[in-house]
Write an enzyme that holds these catalytic residues in place. Structure first.
Site, short mmCIF file in Angstrom:
data_model
loop_
_atom_site.label_atom_id
_atom_site.label_comp_id
_atom_site.label_asym_id
_atom_site.label_seq_id
_atom_site.Cartn_x
_atom_site.Cartn_y
_atom_site.Cartn_z
N GLY A 291 0.77 -1.29 0.16
CA GLY A 291 0.04 -0.09 -0.07
C GLY A 291 0.79 1.03 0.04
O GLY A 291 2.25 1.15 0.11
N ALA A 292 0.16 2.47 0.03
CA ALA A 292 0.76 3.74 -0.05
C ALA A 292 1.67 3.90 1.22
O ALA A 292 1.00 3.56 2.40
CB ALA A 292 -0.20 4.67 -0.37
N ARG A 293 2.80 4.43 1.26
CA ARG A 293 3.80 4.84 2.38
C ARG A 293 3.83 3.50 3.40
O ARG A 293 3.91 3.68 4.34
CB ARG A 293 2.95 5.61 3.19
N GLY B 224 6.58 1.37 2.77
CA GLY B 224 8.10 0.96 2.69
C GLY B 224 8.50 0.36 1.63
O GLY B 224 9.57 -0.17 1.75
N ALA C 281 13.05 5.70 -13.17
CA ALA C 281 12.02 6.62 -12.68
C ALA C 281 11.05 6.84 -13.71
O ALA C 281 11.30 7.29 -14.76
CB ALA C 281 12.83 7.75 -12.18
N HIS D 4 12.74 11.61 -2.99
CA HIS D 4 13.30 10.23 -3.64
C HIS D 4 14.65 10.38 -4.02
O HIS D 4 15.58 9.24 -4.06
CB HIS D 4 12.49 9.72 -4.75
N GLN E 170 16.88 12.61 -3.04
CA GLN E 170 17.77 12.65 -2.02
C GLN E 170 18.20 11.59 -1.12
O GLN E 170 19.21 11.38 -0.65
CB GLN E 170 17.09 13.74 -1.05
N ARG F 27 18.39 8.44 -2.50
CA ARG F 27 18.81 7.37 -3.35
C ARG F 27 20.40 7.78 -3.55
O ARG F 27 20.95 8.93 -3.43
CB ARG F 27 18.44 7.67 -4.76
N GLU G 87 15.07 8.36 -16.57
CA GLU G 87 14.08 9.09 -16.12
C GLU G 87 13.25 8.73 -17.54
O GLU G 87 13.49 9.43 -18.64
CB GLU G 87 13.74 10.66 -16.01
#
Length: 205
Positions: A10-12, A14, A34, A50, A52, A54, A62
């Site tokens: 799900g969202a957030r 992890g 990406a 994201h 920052q 990585r 991209e």
């Protein structure tokens, strides 16, 4: 052949954090694909966060649309490929399929032909993920666990994502479900259940 891993949740939950740690454990250069596009300040902040988190030495590609060609171009690289995420890629393809030729002709319904084209592309990408040299990790979302969306476009997206995830999971060698930051491996146990049901079904015929 590649080692293809699908990470969902799900969202957030992890997912991305786990996927990045999983990619790093191979000890190979990481190619990060990406799929996000920046259309507003909120998405710009999400992308910035994201970037920052990585490692700076990871190679970043991209690409919001042409995932098949991207995998073909790196198919012999000595690296691990991390694609984040499938559901943004699907939303890009969906909205592109609905793009109007004129303002008055815009429709928020996905035709069966357009859905078939997108799912065919997903199937090709899933097969490529198994065949190319680098291990491939893909991150996706489970978007159908809430209430039924109230508008046709959201329902079309929910259905498309669910079907695409099934296609990818079928091809994946390993499937992780992320719950509150913790991974659960579900492909092996799920396959055992399916095999058991199929064998019982054949025995009852």
């Amino acid at each position: 052949m590649s080692d293809f891993t699908l990470i969902t949740g799900g969202a957030r939950s992890g997912k991305s954090t786990f996927a990045e740690k999983y990619a790093a454990h191979f000890g190979l250069p990481v190619i990060y694909i990406a799929t996000a596009q920046i259309f507003d300040d909120e998405m710009a902040q999400r992308v910035k966060k994201h970037r920052q988190q990585r490692p700076e030495h990871w190679q970043v590609i991209e690409e919001p649309y042409a995932i098949r060609h991207t995998l073909e171009n790196i198919q012999n690289k000595k690296a691990v490929v991390l694609l984040d995420c499938i559901t943004l890629w699907l939303s890009n393809l969906l909205l592109n399929a609905l793009k109007p030729s004129t303002e008055s002709s815009f429709s928020e319904t996905l035709t069966s032909e357009a859905e078939d084209r997108i799912l065919n592309e997903v199937q090709i990408v899933a097969q490529l993920a198994k065949e190319i040299t680098p291990p491939v990790i893909m991150v996706t979302n489970e978007v159908g666990q809430g209430i039924v969306p109230e508008n046709p476009l959201a329902r079309a997206y929910r259905d498309l994502a669910g079907k695409a995830n099934q296609l990818l999971a079928h091809q994946a060698d390993t499937l992780y479900w992320i719950v509150a930051g913790y991974p659960v491996e579900i492909k092996q146990s799920g396959q055992e259940i399916l095999n058991s049901l199929e064998s019982k079904g054949r025995a009852s015929q």
